[in-house]
Design an enzyme around this catalytic site. Sequence first.
Site, PDB file in Angstrom:
ATOM      1  N   SER A 146     -48.139  35.072  66.728  1.00 54.41           N
ATOM      2  CA  SER A 146     -49.424  35.721  66.490  1.00 54.41           C
ATOM      3  C   SER A 146     -49.364  36.528  65.192  1.00 54.41           C
ATOM      4  O   SER A 146     -49.088  35.962  64.132  1.00 54.41           O
ATOM      5  CB  SER A 146     -49.817  36.583  67.698  1.00 54.41           C
ATOM      6  OG  SER A 146     -51.175  36.941  67.635  1.00 54.41           O
ATOM      7  N   GLU A 177     -52.431  27.855  65.283  1.00 49.93           N
ATOM      8  CA  GLU A 177     -52.978  28.330  66.557  1.00 49.93           C
ATOM      9  C   GLU A 177     -53.739  29.623  66.274  1.00 49.93           C
ATOM     10  O   GLU A 177     -53.602  30.216  65.208  1.00 49.93           O
ATOM     11  CB  GLU A 177     -51.859  28.558  67.581  1.00 49.93           C
ATOM     12  CG  GLU A 177     -50.827  29.612  67.193  1.00 49.93           C
ATOM     13  CD  GLU A 177     -51.256  31.044  67.495  1.00 49.93           C
ATOM     14  OE1 GLU A 177     -52.054  31.251  68.439  1.00 49.93           O
ATOM     15  OE2 GLU A 177     -50.802  31.958  66.783  1.00 49.93           O
ATOM     16  N   HIS A 186     -51.607  31.334  72.594  1.00 51.82           N
ATOM     17  CA  HIS A 186     -51.830  32.530  73.402  1.00 51.82           C
ATOM     18  C   HIS A 186     -52.070  32.246  74.881  1.00 51.82           C
ATOM     19  O   HIS A 186     -52.415  33.170  75.625  1.00 51.82           O
ATOM     20  CB  HIS A 186     -53.007  33.315  72.830  1.00 51.82           C
ATOM     21  CG  HIS A 186     -52.686  34.025  71.541  1.00 51.82           C
ATOM     22  ND1 HIS A 186     -52.583  33.352  70.335  1.00 51.82           N
ATOM     23  CD2 HIS A 186     -52.432  35.334  71.268  1.00 51.82           C
ATOM     24  CE1 HIS A 186     -52.298  34.233  69.385  1.00 51.82           C
ATOM     25  NE2 HIS A 186     -52.205  35.430  69.921  1.00 51.82           N
TER      26      HIS A 186
END
Length: 303
Positions: A115, A208, A273
């Site tokens: 992330s 992502e 996630h």
Amino acid sequence: MTELRKARRLKAGDRVAVVAPAGPLKAERLEAGSDQLRGWGLEVEVMPSALARDERLPYLAGSDEARAEDFTNAWLDDRFQAVFCGRGGYGVQRMLPLLDLDALAAVEKVFVGFSDITALHEALNARGLVTVHGPMAAGVEQLATGGDRLRDLLFAPEKITDLLAPRGAATVVPGTAEGRLLGGNLALLAASLGSPTAVMPAGIVLLEDVSEDGYRVDRLLTQLLRAGWFDQVTGLVIGDFSEADDGGLVADVVRERLEPLQVPMVTGAAIGHEDLNLAVPLGLPTRLDATNGVLQPLEPAFQ
């Protein structure tokens, strides 16, 4: 091309540090995740700012200076074989100017996070280090679901022959490609453009994201396309785009923007996630068989 460099794989008895280079951690989640790491035979030490919260900017785990100092100390301390990030959130980019990235990259150490941590992966991969995009130390649900995969990658990387298994991925553009696996969070990669740590990737790119609606994914991809960011990309692995307003629209946007590149491309990889977040080695040479939805490491991720 920068010389590939790998840390030693982990073994029972190794000591690992937990840092919070972005958002603040919840103590109970960190303790639960650390217990799982201890169950692998690791000794876990939490760095001082990991449970801090900046008084003025509460979305940060302590001041930029404190987070940078903890990260540097953990990385350069010979007692630690690995540095695990506790969580993402936001804040790594604020910390990067305070790090001596060349000095850090000279030390081969296992590094785990994803992330917002993409900003660190990008900088370390550019300097030749193999890092791990995967579940973090306070990611209790992801460790419960994908912990076995992370443990295998860290302790016995030769056991992993398909980085997309068990869920696999769907073919968008068939064909095969080889190259180092790079990338991570789309928003962070786009935000890096124009900064000293920005890198135009040459290899297979993973993307992502979370909480990015269709038009924002369009904007981010269009920014990278206009910057020539994809010019040397040999293949594309699209992971989860979670918590969007319309998942079908996001999927359509990704295909509409990237399919015209006509490089081998798969979508739907279990990376991101969701609870199942398959750990993958960034910076490692890989082979993408987009026709069959297979991503093969060409060598073990760690020594």
